[in-house]
Design a protein around this motif. Sequence first.
Motif, PDB file in Angstrom:
ATOM      1  N   ASP A 360     -25.954  -7.207 -16.466  1.00 34.08           N
ATOM      2  CA  ASP A 360     -26.576  -7.954 -15.499  1.00 34.08           C
ATOM      3  C   ASP A 360     -25.338  -8.407 -15.133  1.00 34.08           C
ATOM      4  O   ASP A 360     -24.682  -9.020 -13.981  1.00 34.08           O
ATOM      5  CB  ASP A 360     -26.152  -9.172 -16.704  1.00 34.08           C
ATOM      6  CG  ASP A 360     -27.652  -8.880 -17.620  1.00 34.08           C
ATOM      7  OD1 ASP A 360     -28.547  -8.221 -16.325  1.00 34.08           O
ATOM      8  OD2 ASP A 360     -28.219  -9.880 -18.126  1.00 34.08           O
ATOM      9  N   PHE A 361     -23.689  -8.467 -15.443  1.00 36.07           N
ATOM     10  CA  PHE A 361     -22.263  -8.758 -14.907  1.00 36.07           C
ATOM     11  C   PHE A 361     -21.854  -7.720 -14.005  1.00 36.07           C
ATOM     12  O   PHE A 361     -20.996  -7.244 -13.326  1.00 36.07           O
ATOM     13  CB  PHE A 361     -20.977  -8.777 -16.092  1.00 36.07           C
ATOM     14  CG  PHE A 361     -22.064 -10.272 -16.441  1.00 36.07           C
ATOM     15  CD1 PHE A 361     -21.562 -11.174 -15.761  1.00 36.07           C
ATOM     16  CD2 PHE A 361     -22.125 -10.700 -18.322  1.00 36.07           C
ATOM     17  CE1 PHE A 361     -21.953 -12.970 -16.822  1.00 36.07           C
ATOM     18  CE2 PHE A 361     -23.165 -11.292 -18.961  1.00 36.07           C
ATOM     19  CZ  PHE A 361     -22.694 -12.622 -18.160  1.00 36.07           C
ATOM     20  N   ALA A 362     -21.883  -6.122 -14.797  1.00 33.14           N
ATOM     21  CA  ALA A 362     -21.315  -4.806 -13.854  1.00 33.14           C
ATOM     22  C   ALA A 362     -21.631  -4.094 -13.335  1.00 33.14           C
ATOM     23  O   ALA A 362     -21.028  -4.224 -11.418  1.00 33.14           O
ATOM     24  CB  ALA A 362     -20.663  -3.492 -15.546  1.00 33.14           C
ATOM     25  N   LEU A 363     -23.771  -4.471 -12.613  1.00 34.49           N
ATOM     26  CA  LEU A 363     -23.710  -3.423 -11.322  1.00 34.49           C
ATOM     27  C   LEU A 363     -23.916  -4.385 -10.708  1.00 34.49           C
ATOM     28  O   LEU A 363     -23.456  -4.242  -9.318  1.00 34.49           O
ATOM     29  CB  LEU A 363     -25.138  -3.092 -11.843  1.00 34.49           C
ATOM     30  CG  LEU A 363     -26.180  -2.760 -10.953  1.00 34.49           C
ATOM     31  CD1 LEU A 363     -25.464  -1.074 -10.669  1.00 34.49           C
ATOM     32  CD2 LEU A 363     -27.583  -1.918 -11.419  1.00 34.49           C
ATOM     33  N   PRO A 364     -23.328  -5.766 -10.193  1.00 36.33           N
ATOM     34  CA  PRO A 364     -23.557  -7.056  -9.241  1.00 36.33           C
ATOM     35  C   PRO A 364     -22.112  -6.827  -8.937  1.00 36.33           C
ATOM     36  O   PRO A 364     -22.064  -6.923  -7.649  1.00 36.33           O
ATOM     37  CB  PRO A 364     -24.119  -7.830  -9.749  1.00 36.33           C
ATOM     38  CG  PRO A 364     -25.344  -8.142 -11.296  1.00 36.33           C
ATOM     39  CD  PRO A 364     -24.588  -7.036 -11.583  1.00 36.33           C
ATOM     40  N   ARG A 365     -21.287  -6.654  -9.770  1.00 42.21           N
ATOM     41  CA  ARG A 365     -19.649  -5.849  -9.113  1.00 42.21           C
ATOM     42  C   ARG A 365     -19.786  -4.778  -8.137  1.00 42.21           C
ATOM     43  O   ARG A 365     -19.475  -4.734  -7.710  1.00 42.21           O
ATOM     44  CB  ARG A 365     -18.937  -6.044 -10.399  1.00 42.21           C
ATOM     45  CG  ARG A 365     -18.375  -7.248 -10.636  1.00 42.21           C
ATOM     46  CD  ARG A 365     -17.186  -7.442 -11.701  1.00 42.21           C
ATOM     47  NE  ARG A 365     -17.265  -6.418 -12.864  1.00 42.21           N
ATOM     48  CZ  ARG A 365     -17.710  -6.285 -13.975  1.00 42.21           C
ATOM     49  NH1 ARG A 365     -17.726  -7.712 -14.383  1.00 42.21           N
ATOM     50  NH2 ARG A 365     -17.712  -5.776 -14.687  1.00 42.21           N
ATOM     51  N   ILE A 366     -20.967  -4.243  -8.622  1.00 41.59           N
ATOM     52  CA  ILE A 366     -20.620  -2.702  -8.227  1.00 41.59           C
ATOM     53  C   ILE A 366     -20.999  -2.196  -6.823  1.00 41.59           C
ATOM     54  O   ILE A 366     -20.760  -1.908  -6.412  1.00 41.59           O
ATOM     55  CB  ILE A 366     -20.950  -1.851  -8.924  1.00 41.59           C
ATOM     56  CG1 ILE A 366     -20.138  -1.446 -10.305  1.00 41.59           C
ATOM     57  CG2 ILE A 366     -21.012  -0.309  -8.134  1.00 41.59           C
ATOM     58  CD1 ILE A 366     -20.943  -0.637 -11.393  1.00 41.59           C
TER      59      ILE A 366
END
Length: 615
Positions: A360-366
Amino acid sequence: MSREDARSGPDHQSPGAGPSGWRLLGAPPPEREERISRTVGLRVLRLPGSRRVLIVAGSVDRLRELAADPFAVTPFRVVTVVVAWWRRPRQGWSGAIGPLPRVLSHQVSFPRLRRGSATVTVRLAQALPLRDILRAVLPAVGSASPLPAPVSADLTSHGRPPAYLPATGAVALRELPLSSDIRAHDVVLEHGGPAPRDGYGDDGPPYGIGFRTGPHGLTAPAAVLIDARRINPRGRRADASRPDAPRVRLDFGPAGRGLGGRLNGTGPDATTLATLRQVGVVECPQVPATAPVETAALLVQLAATGAVLHAPKLPAPVADLIVPELRDIITGPAPAGDELAMEARSVRQRRAALRGHATDFALPRIAAGRFPELGRPPTVSALLATRRPEMLAGALDAIIGQTYPELEIVLCLHGIELPAEIRARLAGCGRPVEVLEVPDTISFGEALGAATRRANGTLVTKFDDDDSYGTEHVWDLVLARQYSGATLVGKGSEFVHLETLGITVRRPSGVPEADGELVAGGTMLLARGDLEAVGGWRPVPRSVDFGLLERLRQAGAVIFRTHPLGYVYHRRDSGHTWDPGQNYFLEAAHTRWTGIPEDAFANPPQPAGEPLALH
């Protein structure tokens, strides 16, 4: 048949490619609840020739485990779920199934007492994938509210669902569905072969951005991801940081029986998670360089549970896949003999694992290169209502010093004016600021309501002007809100600083990392929409925190208490609406310190020679 019979075949490592499995050696015996849950296990019984299935799970954790299994893409029309050992999130709570298309009927039954068996049966007009049905069933047996956000992407896995795919993510086993009206998919995870083409196709806008993926992360760009709703510190025992807490060793080798699993499996199962909740330290003296994504994912998953992980030698292919903050923590030695230092290490570690690798946090950053707004976590408004000008500087410094990037300050001056020096401090703080003045003739509850009306954040949290906060406090609350799925999260007031005596005591204050009834008022965080849906704050002069909690309980909300570090409750000679006297706190204390111990804040390590800032 058993879940192992139902599971589709995994991707196997080639011979000579290195260890295929892992084990935890020296694990403590299971506690009573886990013994019952383990005896039941997870059983999936299908009626031959039909789309009916009976699922008997020893715990809700085992249900979440099944939702992450490749078998969960199998469609069914009638599903009965029995959780053999279930406990209500709080006394009097009752849940209901979530939204599910084509429902003909459903039935939910709970035990007469707080503990026992819970059963949910769903009948559909048309078969749906089991994971979609489980996503609707889980709110009936626990908290499952997604983290609110002003903008988010539709996530679709094309092929078998990866272990890190949240329950809200869609799975397309065959061709990707298209839509002529709106882009059908925002982010696509493609298993094997080339990554899906970004942008628009000839027949319409099929997706915005695509990534190649494996079971535990992306292959282009390389990234390890975890499903934090399934693997997290929930249920971690308060005594797991004591010097005599169990220690285990993580070994890599052939996949086999015991407490462990396959490297290319879905990660720690419910039995392993239950064990890790009571483990102090996981020693990992040797880490293989082969299967780096799967190995790094396992280390991140173990770290996210809060069990202190010590892996001093990380091969470069594995180390490169772990965010630097977490890598620096797990390669360092575990504290010895100091319970609070061990607990602070656990908190820093789980925090780094969750915000660095949770999907929920890392994939949106990518994906932020294509969707820039996705890389920002939810906005939080910090509400500070005060009528004490002498407290303003310290209280505002505590909020300004937070590491959470999307934080707005809403300052409500309750019958006082804003001093010039505070105005200048706010102007240069680098954060959005809302300042409002309300007369002292209105109640404190109304003052908080006025502040909430001016808040722009998706989430709101309350700061008290006379307490101390660690710099990571808001991050702790947002992470807890994400993995708990609760309506409101907060911390307990375990650390109490008695200012007249100059000491800090620690006392029991509820069960951490668990659903409960109460949290400290100066730590509450919830969605603004949820706050307003129950009527907001009561217009009362005192006990406004209790009034809100009571409204939430009556509305069926789940309240979750995360770890207590990062918040210190202050007691003075006067100025408290509730004042049982200092002896109340001294008699209940099991530990005391002169001043405030640094580890009570669980802040990031300070550079050498730099003084600790306490607010």
